[in-house]
Write a protein that holds these residues in place. Structure first.
Motif, PDB file in Angstrom:
ATOM      1  N   THR A 103       0.844  -1.194   0.000  1.00 29.83           N
ATOM      2  CA  THR A 103       0.000   0.000   0.000  1.00 29.83           C
ATOM      3  C   THR A 103       0.882   1.248   0.000  1.00 29.83           C
ATOM      4  OG1 THR A 103      -0.102   0.271   2.416  1.00 29.83           O
ATOM      5  CG2 THR A 103      -1.668  -1.279   1.413  1.00 29.83           C
ATOM      6  N   GLU A 159       1.095   3.445   2.085  1.00 33.76           N
ATOM      7  CA  GLU A 159       1.603   3.695   3.440  1.00 33.76           C
ATOM      8  C   GLU A 159       2.687   2.708   3.859  1.00 33.76           C
ATOM      9  OE1 GLU A 159      -2.256   5.303   2.630  1.00 33.76           O
ATOM     10  OE2 GLU A 159      -1.710   3.172   2.765  1.00 33.76           O
ATOM     11  N   ARG A 181      -2.613   1.640  13.598  1.00 32.10           N
ATOM     12  CA  ARG A 181      -1.584   2.215  14.442  1.00 32.10           C
ATOM     13  C   ARG A 181      -1.718   1.680  15.862  1.00 32.10           C
ATOM     14  NH1 ARG A 181       0.498   6.985  13.001  1.00 32.10           N
ATOM     15  NH2 ARG A 181      -1.518   7.818  12.325  1.00 32.10           N
ATOM     16  N   GLN A 221       4.969  -4.333   7.650  1.00 34.31           N
ATOM     17  CA  GLN A 221       4.364  -3.048   7.987  1.00 34.31           C
ATOM     18  C   GLN A 221       5.468  -1.999   8.123  1.00 34.31           C
ATOM     19  OE1 GLN A 221       3.341  -5.824   9.859  1.00 34.31           O
ATOM     20  NE2 GLN A 221       5.188  -5.855  11.089  1.00 34.31           N
ATOM     21  N   PRO A 253       2.291   7.792   8.765  1.00 31.23           N
ATOM     22  CA  PRO A 253       1.124   7.993   7.904  1.00 31.23           C
ATOM     23  C   PRO A 253      -0.021   8.598   8.716  1.00 31.23           C
ATOM     24  CG  PRO A 253       1.307   5.688   8.512  1.00 31.23           C
ATOM     25  CD  PRO A 253       2.525   6.367   9.061  1.00 31.23           C
ATOM     26  N   LYS A 297      -6.476   7.486   8.587  1.00 32.54           N
ATOM     27  CA  LYS A 297      -7.549   7.603   7.595  1.00 32.54           C
ATOM     28  C   LYS A 297      -8.904   7.740   8.272  1.00 32.54           C
ATOM     29  CE  LYS A 297      -5.622   4.982   3.679  1.00 32.54           C
ATOM     30  NZ  LYS A 297      -6.039   5.868   2.579  1.00 32.54           N
ATOM     31  N   ALA A 340       0.388  13.970  12.135  1.00 36.36           N
ATOM     32  CA  ALA A 340       1.123  12.725  11.947  1.00 36.36           C
ATOM     33  C   ALA A 340       1.687  12.225  13.265  1.00 36.36           C
ATOM     34  CB  ALA A 340       2.252  12.934  10.940  1.00 36.36           C
ATOM     35  N   TYR A 392       2.918  -0.309  14.338  1.00 36.31           N
ATOM     36  CA  TYR A 392       1.788  -0.656  13.488  1.00 36.31           C
ATOM     37  C   TYR A 392       1.594  -2.165  13.460  1.00 36.31           C
ATOM     38  CZ  TYR A 392       2.864   4.066  11.956  1.00 36.31           C
ATOM     39  OH  TYR A 392       3.126   5.411  11.948  1.00 36.31           O
ATOM     40  N   VAL A 421      -4.744   3.344   9.462  1.00 41.02           N
ATOM     41  CA  VAL A 421      -3.862   4.226   8.690  1.00 41.02           C
ATOM     42  C   VAL A 421      -3.693   3.767   7.245  1.00 41.02           C
ATOM     43  CG1 VAL A 421      -2.618   4.939  10.762  1.00 41.02           C
ATOM     44  CG2 VAL A 421      -1.766   2.998   9.421  1.00 41.02           C
ATOM     45  N   SER A 422      -4.164   2.550   6.945  1.00 45.77           N
ATOM     46  CA  SER A 422      -4.008   2.038   5.581  1.00 45.77           C
ATOM     47  C   SER A 422      -5.082   0.995   5.310  1.00 45.77           C
ATOM     48  CB  SER A 422      -2.620   1.408   5.394  1.00 45.77           C
ATOM     49  OG  SER A 422      -2.408   0.986   4.061  1.00 45.77           O
TER      50      SER A 422
END
Length: 502
Positions: A52, A54, A305, A336, A343, A346, A359, A364, A405-406
């Protein structure tokens, strides 16, 4: 663009595990001219890995390495020879059932269920055992559903095997044959199961992938990139230069998108056999392929996260919109981003916006989900990601306030080759029809045999196809799945430092 013609002994279509197995073997054949082509720029096929934006890695499905074959092990050791190239894991798997985690396989661990349910399951298992004693050996189960009832009893079939297998295969088990099972489905030991219920114990780890390997870097796709890098560059064509537009089986020619025409003596195709029929414009073959059924696979990835919560630990099976949930960050710390990567969030798992868009550091972790799809089990693509995240909350794999976050969503039209009731008869016509034209259709969807569709099997389907072309050798993996998967296979290592037991 003018056309250029190439004359070869063997052309290999597809650079997934099967095609790369064929290529590795061809590279060892003296004085053989050959080429491997693939429309993707990167080798790996259905065993590749995406990243991804991220920095989270997700395989294009649940893949781990375990092996039946020394040749397969040797090729992987050549490609990734260092101890630090691999992680080795003990599988720890659970099924989510009515608010509790039941160790996998479910049917071996009914000691975790409520007492009333334990009684129902054991009574049903006893009935099945008594019926089996009176049954003629020639009385084979008509389908997978009947096989399940005979082996685990009607109650376990009702509460788990039937709904779970429908979730996996996206087709009712009654429409699947029972010849593919081999070591794939655990048949419970009634004495041991009853003892475990009385003593309140769970069964030990079971199955061919109870121990497995995973690459340290690059995900599963990194394995096949490394294997492809051991091939001579002039024998590979990827991307547009490797894209097949037409197969003329009568003239033994394959047309590539860049204008190249390849003349071959033998063709090893790892394309899905129904796609091959279209590329050949062969209406007879297209008709022969019609009974072959498959399900589609949706892969959903979620990067989170924070530290992996202790409530999750090593659990990697579930029972929600998805049939499998894998804590992908457990497989390798390189799946990860590093902690210092920042990142933005989201969304929160509950869909709300985060309180701050500033940020932040890691750590992660990530989870990968698989959702099957077919005409029997449609999927709403518009809500699939949201439904999956809600399923993670429902099963306590995510908390509503967790920071996502992704995200990753990818659909594969051909996900699982279904061992349907019609499959064996169809393959008995399709594969010989092609072989008469010097085309060996092999691989997960090339030969359509799920029971030999793991990475080691797929690789060896390619190897053995070359051996058959060169010397007429019997293709054991294709012809005798039960043998290569069973204890009679002396290539199967029981103990090995570098190889997990299959």
């Amino acid at each position: 663009m003018g056309s250029k013609e190439i004359d070869l002994d063997v052309l290999v279509i597809g650079a997934g595990p099967t095609g790369l197995g064929a290529a590795k073997r061809l590279q060892q054949v003296k004085n053989a001219s050959w080429l491997i082509v693939d429309s993707n720029e990167t080798p790996g096929g259905l065993a590749s890995t995406d990243t991804t934006p991220e920095g989270f890695l997700f395989d294009v499905g649940g893949h781990v390495i375990f092996s039946h074959y020394k040749y397969f092990d040797d090729c992987l050791d050549e490609a990734l020879p260092k101890a630090e190239d691999w992680y080795e894991h003990q599988r720890v798997s659970f099924v989510r059932y009515e608010g509790r985690w039941v160790p996998y396989p479910f049917q071996n661990n009914i000691s975790v269920l409520p007492k009333e349910e334990q009684v129902k399951c054991i009574t049903s298992l006893m009935d099945a055992a008594l019926e089996a004693r009176a049954r003629s050996a020639s009385d084979k189960p008509a389908n997978f559903d009947v096989w399940n009832t005979r082996n685990v009893g009607e109650r376990l079939n009702e509460i788990f095997m039937r709904p779970y297998n429908f979730k996996v295969w996206a087709v009712p088990p009654s429409k699947m044959n029972a010849t593919w099972l081999g070591e794939r489905v655990a048949a419970p030991n009634l004495k041991l199961l009853t003892s475990n219920v009385i003593l309140d114990k769970v069964a030990g780890n079971w199955g061919p992938n109870a121990t497995f390997k995973f690459p340290a870097k690059g995900g599963t796709g990194g394995i096949w990139i490394a294997v492809a890098n051991t091939l001579a560059k002039e024998t590979t064509r990827f991307g547009e230069h490797g894209t097949v537009t037409k197969v003329d089986a009568d003239a033994k020619k394959v047309y590539l998108k860049d204008g190249t025409i390849v003349r071959y003596k033998s063709l090893i195709s790892t394309m899905s056999v129904d796609y091959l029929a279209e590329a050949m414009a062969d209406t007879q073959l297209q008709q022969l392929c019609k009974p072959l059924f498959y399900s589609s696979t949706n892969v959903i990835g979620v990067g989170v996260r924070g530290k992996l919560p202790s409530r999750i630990g090593d659990k990697c099976w579930d029972n929600c919109p998805f049939y499998r949930a894998t804590i992908f960050s457990n497989y390798s710390p390189n799946n990860q981003p590093k902690d210092h990567v920042k990142p933005p969030t989201k969304q929160l798992a509950n869909g709300q916006k985060p309180a701050s868009s500033q940020a932040q550091d890691g750590p992660y972790w990530s989870i990968m989900l698989e959702v099957s799809e077919s005409q029997y089990k449609p999927v709403n693509q518009d809500t699939l990601l949201a439904d999956s995240i809600q399923g993670l909350i429902n099963t306590d794999l995510l908390k509503p306030e967790d920071e996502i976050v992704s995200t990753y969503v990818r659909r594969f039209d051909h996900g699982y080759p279904t061992p349907s009731l019609e499959r064996n008869d169809a393959l008995s016509e399709v594969l010989p029809y092609l072989q008469q034209k010097d085309i060996l259709s092999r691989g997960r969807f090339g030969s359509w045999k799920y029971e030999v569709g793991n990475q080691d099997h797929s690789f060896m389907l390619g190897v053995e196809a070359v051996d058959h072309i060169v010397s007429g050798a019997v293709e054991l993996t294709l012809a005798y799945p039960d043998f290569v998967n069973g204890r009679a296979n002396t290539e199967r290592r029981l103990v090995s430092k570098n190889t997990a037991v299959r």
